[in-house]
Motif scaffolding. Structure first.
Motif, PDB file in Angstrom:
ATOM      1  N   ASP A   1     -54.370  47.693 -44.931  1.00 41.07           N
ATOM      2  CA  ASP A   1     -55.168  48.268 -45.907  1.00 41.07           C
ATOM      3  C   ASP A   1     -55.103  47.118 -47.179  1.00 41.07           C
ATOM      4  OD1 ASP A   1     -56.667  50.004 -44.384  1.00 41.07           O
ATOM      5  OD2 ASP A   1     -55.658  51.611 -45.158  1.00 41.07           O
ATOM      6  N   VAL A   2     -53.677  47.563 -47.318  1.00 39.80           N
ATOM      7  CA  VAL A   2     -52.792  46.285 -48.372  1.00 39.80           C
ATOM      8  C   VAL A   2     -52.489  44.913 -47.954  1.00 39.80           C
ATOM      9  CG1 VAL A   2     -51.394  46.048 -50.173  1.00 39.80           C
ATOM     10  CG2 VAL A   2     -51.797  48.656 -48.998  1.00 39.80           C
ATOM     11  N   TRP A   3     -52.258  44.857 -46.439  1.00 40.19           N
ATOM     12  CA  TRP A   3     -52.416  42.906 -46.531  1.00 40.19           C
ATOM     13  C   TRP A   3     -53.677  42.378 -45.243  1.00 40.19           C
ATOM     14  CZ3 TRP A   3     -48.367  46.122 -47.657  1.00 40.19           C
ATOM     15  CH2 TRP A   3     -46.944  45.863 -48.537  1.00 40.19           C
ATOM     16  N   HIS A   4     -54.250  43.419 -44.829  1.00 40.02           N
ATOM     17  CA  HIS A   4     -54.599  43.669 -43.901  1.00 40.02           C
ATOM     18  C   HIS A   4     -54.745  42.663 -42.710  1.00 40.02           C
ATOM     19  CE1 HIS A   4     -58.032  43.837 -47.358  1.00 40.02           C
ATOM     20  NE2 HIS A   4     -57.609  42.995 -47.808  1.00 40.02           N
ATOM     21  N   MET A   5     -53.416  43.275 -42.443  1.00 40.77           N
ATOM     22  CA  MET A   5     -53.380  42.455 -41.040  1.00 40.77           C
ATOM     23  C   MET A   5     -52.879  43.730 -40.636  1.00 40.77           C
ATOM     24  SD  MET A   5     -49.046  41.381 -42.448  1.00 40.77           S
ATOM     25  CE  MET A   5     -49.024  39.779 -43.359  1.00 40.77           C
ATOM     26  N   ASP A   6     -53.924  43.593 -39.105  1.00 46.34           N
ATOM     27  CA  ASP A   6     -54.973  44.816 -38.213  1.00 46.34           C
ATOM     28  C   ASP A   6     -54.485  44.078 -36.583  1.00 46.34           C
ATOM     29  OD1 ASP A   6     -56.376  42.638 -37.757  1.00 46.34           O
ATOM     30  OD2 ASP A   6     -58.135  44.163 -38.041  1.00 46.34           O
ATOM     31  N   PHE A   7     -53.270  43.530 -36.596  1.00 48.89           N
ATOM     32  CA  PHE A   7     -52.607  43.585 -35.154  1.00 48.89           C
ATOM     33  C   PHE A   7     -50.967  43.748 -35.732  1.00 48.89           C
ATOM     34  CE2 PHE A   7     -53.135  39.803 -38.396  1.00 48.89           C
ATOM     35  CZ  PHE A   7     -51.890  38.783 -38.551  1.00 48.89           C
ATOM     36  N   PRO A   8     -50.715  43.993 -34.705  1.00 50.45           N
ATOM     37  CA  PRO A   8     -48.782  43.725 -34.501  1.00 50.45           C
ATOM     38  C   PRO A   8     -48.374  42.848 -34.705  1.00 50.45           C
ATOM     39  CG  PRO A   8     -49.583  44.712 -32.532  1.00 50.45           C
ATOM     40  CD  PRO A   8     -50.569  44.091 -32.720  1.00 50.45           C
ATOM     41  N   VAL A   9     -46.812  43.397 -35.737  1.00 54.90           N
ATOM     42  CA  VAL A   9     -46.626  42.270 -36.217  1.00 54.90           C
ATOM     43  C   VAL A   9     -45.090  42.935 -37.132  1.00 54.90           C
ATOM     44  CG1 VAL A   9     -47.685  42.621 -38.758  1.00 54.90           C
ATOM     45  CG2 VAL A   9     -46.352  40.224 -38.247  1.00 54.90           C
ATOM     46  N   ARG A  10     -43.962  41.938 -36.882  1.00 55.55           N
ATOM     47  CA  ARG A  10     -42.770  42.010 -36.657  1.00 55.55           C
ATOM     48  C   ARG A  10     -42.430  41.414 -38.563  1.00 55.55           C
ATOM     49  NH1 ARG A  10     -38.601  42.422 -31.374  1.00 55.55           N
ATOM     50  NH2 ARG A  10     -39.664  43.788 -30.399  1.00 55.55           N
ATOM     51  N   THR A  11     -42.263  42.571 -39.567  1.00 53.11           N
ATOM     52  CA  THR A  11     -42.256  42.043 -40.817  1.00 53.11           C
ATOM     53  C   THR A  11     -41.197  42.908 -41.733  1.00 53.11           C
ATOM     54  OG1 THR A  11     -42.953  40.783 -42.917  1.00 53.11           O
ATOM     55  CG2 THR A  11     -44.267  42.724 -41.436  1.00 53.11           C
ATOM     56  N   ASN A  12     -40.807  42.608 -42.451  1.00 52.50           N
ATOM     57  CA  ASN A  12     -40.253  43.252 -43.578  1.00 52.50           C
ATOM     58  C   ASN A  12     -40.689  43.830 -44.688  1.00 52.50           C
ATOM     59  OD1 ASN A  12     -39.118  41.108 -44.037  1.00 52.50           O
ATOM     60  ND2 ASN A  12     -37.161  42.486 -44.842  1.00 52.50           N
ATOM     61  N   LEU A  13     -41.765  42.547 -44.778  1.00 53.91           N
ATOM     62  CA  LEU A  13     -42.768  43.262 -45.569  1.00 53.91           C
ATOM     63  C   LEU A  13     -42.641  43.951 -46.790  1.00 53.91           C
ATOM     64  CD1 LEU A  13     -44.754  40.858 -46.924  1.00 53.91           C
ATOM     65  CD2 LEU A  13     -46.666  41.174 -45.659  1.00 53.91           C
ATOM     66  N   VAL A  14     -43.624  45.685 -45.953  1.00 51.30           N
ATOM     67  CA  VAL A  14     -43.985  46.573 -46.392  1.00 51.30           C
ATOM     68  C   VAL A  14     -42.540  47.340 -46.802  1.00 51.30           C
ATOM     69  CG1 VAL A  14     -44.815  49.040 -45.664  1.00 51.30           C
ATOM     70  CG2 VAL A  14     -45.967  46.889 -44.606  1.00 51.30           C
ATOM     71  N   GLU A  15     -41.514  47.251 -46.349  1.00 50.31           N
ATOM     72  CA  GLU A  15     -40.139  47.842 -47.076  1.00 50.31           C
ATOM     73  C   GLU A  15     -39.654  46.922 -48.322  1.00 50.31           C
ATOM     74  OE1 GLU A  15     -40.315  48.395 -42.692  1.00 50.31           O
ATOM     75  OE2 GLU A  15     -41.038  47.238 -43.615  1.00 50.31           O
ATOM     76  N   THR A  16     -40.008  45.918 -48.212  1.00 49.57           N
ATOM     77  CA  THR A  16     -39.842  45.042 -49.668  1.00 49.57           C
ATOM     78  C   THR A  16     -40.302  45.041 -50.906  1.00 49.57           C
ATOM     79  OG1 THR A  16     -38.452  43.419 -48.021  1.00 49.57           O
ATOM     80  CG2 THR A  16     -39.137  42.852 -49.988  1.00 49.57           C
ATOM     81  N   HIS A  17     -41.339  45.180 -50.525  1.00 50.64           N
ATOM     82  CA  HIS A  17     -42.691  45.622 -51.636  1.00 50.64           C
ATOM     83  C   HIS A  17     -42.140  47.013 -51.738  1.00 50.64           C
ATOM     84  CE1 HIS A  17     -43.828  41.744 -50.610  1.00 50.64           C
ATOM     85  NE2 HIS A  17     -45.255  41.802 -51.830  1.00 50.64           N
ATOM     86  N   VAL A  18     -42.519  48.253 -51.002  1.00 52.96           N
ATOM     87  CA  VAL A  18     -42.054  49.580 -51.636  1.00 52.96           C
ATOM     88  C   VAL A  18     -40.608  49.350 -52.438  1.00 52.96           C
ATOM     89  CG1 VAL A  18     -41.495  51.761 -50.512  1.00 52.96           C
ATOM     90  CG2 VAL A  18     -43.359  50.254 -49.653  1.00 52.96           C
ATOM     91  N   CYS A  19     -39.646  48.933 -51.793  1.00 54.34           N
ATOM     92  CA  CYS A  19     -38.382  48.757 -52.247  1.00 54.34           C
ATOM     93  C   CYS A  19     -38.161  48.244 -53.861  1.00 54.34           C
ATOM     94  CB  CYS A  19     -37.265  47.979 -52.178  1.00 54.34           C
ATOM     95  SG  CYS A  19     -35.664  48.222 -52.444  1.00 54.34           S
TER      96      CYS A  19
END
Length: 228
Positions: free
Chosen positions: A184-202
């Motif tokens: 919903d925030v990055w429009h990635m609706d497929f499995p992906v290995r990334t720390n994108l969420v964790e980094t931005h939340v931090c």
């Protein structure tokens, strides 16, 4: 440059190519799009969050579009709904409009016409016209100026951090999974290995202050939640 609030549109469409075509055209026109591919998710999203406009296909996996619309109206949700479908018979159109649709378009469609119709529906949407300030605890987000304050102190956020904060605030009290945030925030609706969420939340927690971690809490094994 002056930033203004962008309307939010929920797209319930199971064809991936159509979804991406619509997303590109609508977002280029200044409309943020969240998409889901079946009626069950469409009903859940439409009932759990505020939207400015909803685009519904009639034939969907799970719940069909007409059932989704009937559920919304039964819950007194008045968000403008546009049906976008291959069902072009007069009885289908009449059924959609009688059950609460605000507009009805047939596939194939002209993108410019669809965008124009969505913009007409936006002008009718009271939620977009009047809901300009959001508050969770002592955090305030002005949707017109995109100014963020906490206890009256201004907080400077990057565009993606703003989108993340707005999503948390719109869903305050709801546990949001990493998958939901990516979709919903990055429009990635497929499995992906990334720390994108964790980094931005931090980063967002740090900018919100020393107790940012208690304001946006980690729910072990499930995701994150903002507020009570």
């Amino acid at each position: 440059m002056t930033l203004v609030a962008r309307p939010r549109l929920l797209l319930v469409e199971d064809d991936r190519a159509t979804t991406e075509y619509l997303r590109q055209g609508l977002e280029e026109s200044g409309i943020d799009v969240v998409s889901v591919a079946n009626g069950n998710d469409g009903s859940q999203y439409a009932l759990s969050q505020p939207w400015d406009v909803i685009i519904l296909d009639r034939m969907l996996p799970g719940l069909d579009g007409l059932t989704v619309l009937m559920r919304l109206r039964a819950h007194a949700i008045t968000t403008p709904v546009l049906f976008l479908t291959t069902m072009d018979g007069v009885p289908s159109r009449v059924a959609g409009l009688r059950h609460g649709a605000d507009d009805y378009m047939i596939k194939p469609f002209a993108l410019r016409e669809l965008v124009a119709r969505v913009q007409v529906l936006l002008r009718r949407s009271s939620s977009f016209q009047h809901a300009t300030v959001m508050n969770v605890a002592d955090v305030e987000l002005n949707l017109l100026t995109l100014a963020v304050t906490r206890n009256g102190e201004k907080i400077l956020l990057q565009p993606q951090e703003l989108k993340l904060l707005e999503y948390f605030m719109r869903n305050a009290g709801t546990v949001l999974s990493r998958k939901m945030l990516l979709k919903d925030v990055w429009h990635m609706d497929f499995p992906v290995r990334t720390n994108l969420v964790e980094t931005h939340v931090c980063r967002l927690r740090e900018k919100l202050g020393q107790d940012g971690q208690s304001l946006i809490r980690t729910v072990r094994g499930s995701g994150y939640v903002m507020g009570a």
